[in-house]
Write an enzyme that holds these catalytic residues in place. Structure first.
Site, PDB file in Angstrom:
ATOM      1  N   ASN A 172      51.717  41.459  49.922  1.00 42.95           N
ATOM      2  CA  ASN A 172      53.176  41.523  49.829  1.00 42.95           C
ATOM      3  C   ASN A 172      53.747  42.856  50.308  1.00 42.95           C
ATOM      4  OD1 ASN A 172      52.081  40.103  47.010  1.00 42.95           O
ATOM      5  ND2 ASN A 172      53.346  38.842  48.336  1.00 42.95           N
TER       6      ASN A 172
ATOM      7  N   ILE B 217      58.186  46.109  51.270  1.00 42.29           N
ATOM      8  CA  ILE B 217      57.723  45.344  50.117  1.00 42.29           C
ATOM      9  C   ILE B 217      58.458  44.019  50.048  1.00 42.29           C
ATOM     10  CG2 ILE B 217      57.484  45.389  47.601  1.00 42.29           C
ATOM     11  CD1 ILE B 217      57.917  48.534  47.927  1.00 42.29           C
ATOM     12  N   CYS B 218      57.699  42.944  49.880  1.00 40.18           N
ATOM     13  CA  CYS B 218      58.284  41.621  49.681  1.00 40.18           C
ATOM     14  C   CYS B 218      58.375  41.404  48.176  1.00 40.18           C
ATOM     15  CB  CYS B 218      57.400  40.557  50.329  1.00 40.18           C
ATOM     16  SG  CYS B 218      58.030  38.894  50.073  1.00 40.18           S
ATOM     17  N   LEU B 219      59.577  41.561  47.649  1.00 35.27           N
ATOM     18  CA  LEU B 219      59.777  41.448  46.211  1.00 35.27           C
ATOM     19  C   LEU B 219      61.169  40.899  45.970  1.00 35.27           C
ATOM     20  CD1 LEU B 219      58.456  42.154  43.467  1.00 35.27           C
ATOM     21  CD2 LEU B 219      59.562  44.387  43.628  1.00 35.27           C
TER      22      LEU B 219
END
Length: 153
Positions: free
Chosen positions: A79, A86-88
């Site tokens: 992620n 950041i993939c959040l």
């Protein structure tokens, strides 16, 4: 430079007065919207014993939009991409002005403890993770040892 909004001052003070275990966030002297962040890898994760450097920036329309956060330390995580992005969800669609810097940093720390290859940003890492999770975890541990070893004082 315009004065900082009270909200940012309050959040910054709270980061000092109620520190989050394993996380430090210090505003830069040149720009109080820019934070130098250190997150320790969660003990039960491949990132345990790692100390990761991040940068967090509060845009002018914060808190109406999410802070910009990026890993500066190289990390092997499905992620987090090579550029440290950041993939959040809380940094994107699930951002809410009710959230704070500390909430975001706790979410990132939790992401280190629970990589999600089904919602990847680094597709190659996610594929490795799905193909052979143990091997991917070992690479993550190796990278942590190589790039995120705690600095001895």
């Amino acid at each position: 430079m315009a004065a900082l909004p009270k909200r940012i001052i309050k959040e910054t003070e709270r980061l000092y007065s109620e520190p989050v275990p394993g996380i430090t966030a210090v505003p830069s002297e040149e720009n109080l919207r820019y934070f130098e962040v250190t997150i320790e890898g969660p003990s039960s994760s491949p990132y345990a014993d790692g100390e990761f450097q991040l940068e967090l920036y509060l845009p002018d329309d914060y808190p109406m939009c999410a802070p910009k956060v990026r890993f500066l330390t190289k990390i092997y995580h499905p992620n987090i991409d090579k550029l440290g992005r950041i993939c959040l969800d809380v940094l994107k669609d699930n951002w809410s002005p009710a959230l704070q810097i500390r909430t975001v940093l706790l979410s990132i720390q939790a992401l280190l403890g629970a990589p999600n290859p089904d919602d990847p940003l680094a597709n190659d890492v996610a594929e490795d993770w799905k193909k052979d999770e143990q091997a991917a975890i070992q690479v993550a541990k190796d990278w942590t040892a190589k790039y995120a070893t705690k600095k001895e004082n």
